[in-house]
Motif scaffolding. Sequence first.
Motif, short mmCIF file in Angstrom:
data_model
loop_
_atom_site.label_atom_id
_atom_site.label_comp_id
_atom_site.label_asym_id
_atom_site.label_seq_id
_atom_site.Cartn_x
_atom_site.Cartn_y
_atom_site.Cartn_z
N ASP A 256 -26.32 40.58 46.43
CA ASP A 256 -24.96 40.26 46.90
C ASP A 256 -24.58 39.29 45.91
O ASP A 256 -25.03 38.04 45.84
CB ASP A 256 -25.22 39.60 48.25
CG ASP A 256 -23.64 39.28 48.84
OD1 ASP A 256 -22.78 39.13 48.11
OD2 ASP A 256 -23.72 39.43 50.15
N PRO A 257 -23.55 39.50 45.08
CA PRO A 257 -23.19 38.50 44.00
C PRO A 257 -22.33 37.03 44.65
O PRO A 257 -22.38 36.05 44.16
CB PRO A 257 -21.86 39.04 43.15
CG PRO A 257 -22.37 40.75 43.61
CD PRO A 257 -22.75 40.73 44.90
N ARG A 258 -22.03 37.31 45.99
CA ARG A 258 -21.68 35.96 46.59
C ARG A 258 -22.83 35.07 46.74
O ARG A 258 -22.53 33.65 46.55
CB ARG A 258 -21.10 36.36 47.90
CG ARG A 258 -19.70 37.23 48.04
CD ARG A 258 -19.37 37.78 49.43
NE ARG A 258 -20.38 38.58 49.98
CZ ARG A 258 -20.32 38.90 50.98
NH1 ARG A 258 -19.37 38.64 52.05
NH2 ARG A 258 -21.43 39.74 51.56
N ALA A 259 -23.81 35.58 47.35
CA ALA A 259 -25.15 34.77 47.51
C ALA A 259 -25.63 34.10 46.10
O ALA A 259 -25.84 32.93 46.00
CB ALA A 259 -26.28 35.74 48.24
N ARG A 260 -25.57 34.97 44.93
CA ARG A 260 -25.99 34.58 43.77
C ARG A 260 -25.04 33.54 43.37
O ARG A 260 -25.79 32.45 42.97
CB ARG A 260 -25.96 35.57 42.53
CG ARG A 260 -26.48 35.48 41.21
CD ARG A 260 -26.35 36.60 40.53
NE ARG A 260 -24.93 36.80 40.22
CZ ARG A 260 -24.33 38.17 40.39
NH1 ARG A 260 -25.40 39.12 40.85
NH2 ARG A 260 -23.20 38.35 40.16
N CYS A 261 -23.86 33.54 43.33
CA CYS A 261 -22.94 32.50 43.13
C CYS A 261 -23.32 31.20 43.80
O CYS A 261 -23.25 30.01 43.27
CB CYS A 261 -21.44 32.85 43.26
SG CYS A 261 -20.15 31.68 42.89
N LEU A 262 -23.26 31.28 45.10
CA LEU A 262 -23.59 29.96 45.78
C LEU A 262 -24.91 29.33 45.69
O LEU A 262 -24.95 28.19 45.56
CB LEU A 262 -23.19 30.46 47.33
CG LEU A 262 -22.87 29.15 48.52
CD1 LEU A 262 -21.90 28.37 47.94
CD2 LEU A 262 -22.95 29.56 49.84
N ILE A 263 -25.87 30.16 45.69
CA ILE A 263 -27.33 29.61 45.35
C ILE A 263 -27.27 29.01 44.02
O ILE A 263 -28.08 28.22 43.88
CB ILE A 263 -28.42 30.91 45.61
CG1 ILE A 263 -28.23 31.16 47.11
CG2 ILE A 263 -29.79 30.50 45.03
CD1 ILE A 263 -29.25 32.37 47.28
N GLU A 264 -26.78 29.83 43.07
CA GLU A 264 -26.63 28.95 41.75
C GLU A 264 -25.97 27.71 41.66
O GLU A 264 -26.61 26.55 41.16
CB GLU A 264 -25.88 29.95 40.80
CG GLU A 264 -26.88 30.99 40.21
CD GLU A 264 -26.13 32.06 39.21
OE1 GLU A 264 -24.73 31.82 39.10
OE2 GLU A 264 -26.74 32.95 38.79
N MET A 265 -24.90 27.50 42.56
CA MET A 265 -24.12 26.21 42.74
C MET A 265 -25.08 25.17 43.37
O MET A 265 -25.02 24.16 42.92
CB MET A 265 -23.01 26.31 43.38
CG MET A 265 -21.65 27.53 42.33
SD MET A 265 -20.31 27.46 43.56
CE MET A 265 -19.80 25.86 43.41
#
Length: 393
Positions: free
Chosen positions: A293-302
Amino acid sequence: MTSPIYLSAREAAAELGVQPATLYAYVSRGLIRSVPGPGKQRRYDAADVRRLQGRKSPGEDVETRSAAGDLLLETRLTLITDEGHFYRGIPAAELAASSSLEAVATLLWDCSQDPFADSLAADLPDFPETAGPLERLMAALAIWPTVDPAAYTLSPQLLRKKGASLVRYGAAALLGRPVEAKPIHEAIASAWRVDGNSVAILRAALVLSADHELNTSAFAVRCAASTRAPLHAALISGVGAFAGPRHGASIDRVNAWLDEIAAASDVDRVLNARLQRGDPLPGFGHAIYSAEDPRARCLIEMLTALPAPAAFLTLVPDIVARAEELFGVRPNIDFALAVAQRAFDLPDDAGKILFCAGRMVGWIAHALEQYQARELIRPRAAYLGERPKGIRY
């Protein structure tokens, strides 16, 4: 991770039992994904082909269905790809880096003026102390006509301002605090007494949660809007669907098993125990994305890029790696929101509140779009029960 299987045009058409021209029509309708192949040929996603083939029956109009067997509705709001989701063509991950939820609302609602500039000030009712955030939101929406005398309007000139008022009113109900004329992420940060880097994460989480195409709650909103139900009533439909443990309340299930992990030594024990019991792993895997899920990737990276990250964040890479090794799945937005909740020691329902407050913007966008459509959403059922005798069908 396993690699997707791709078929040639001849192989895909053969599996479907159709002519190549029909295969190409399925691709153009978004029913089957394709990628460049050798030379000028293209290759076709075998998973899509086989899902579609499995749902074909004599006389069925498969061209009105997605590869997952769902009815298709046209929209200009959100595009989902394995690389990420896009709000009216703009990457949501880019918007999450700097935009507010209100700015995203003006994009999704196709506004020419800022509807939040003069949104209606409204007082919330008194809620029972035992009411949870979703119960408060549903109760507040139900009495909206007592707050707004024009609650039943379907005027395009008024609906966006109504939407802005309802977003602020709804966010306040979720928080159980008075309505504030400030950006939603700031109101949430104030309620939870957080500041600094955490405020930017809250803002990003709201933006990433704003819309996700035709998910169950958005479909419920569109069904209500297609009957010309007023905006607040359409939102109640969305909240009802969101409240299920397989949708917005899934974050509660994520938190339940994360509660068992306090140190690195707990990760293997907890995940192995779930695997051996045959328990699922809420917060991992997604029906839409083939990988992560790219949303999860984005938020976890932040979150993991924060200076001096919270202790729990140091456990996240190991949790993610072990989950993939044992269950073969990657994190979704529910896990990422639960991680954010723990990283900043937020209230128990914080992840769910962020998800719902952000998603209200998407629900309103779907309602506004559906109000412009002439058709009533009325799917037909595939009857599988006993057939009455003497009836021709």
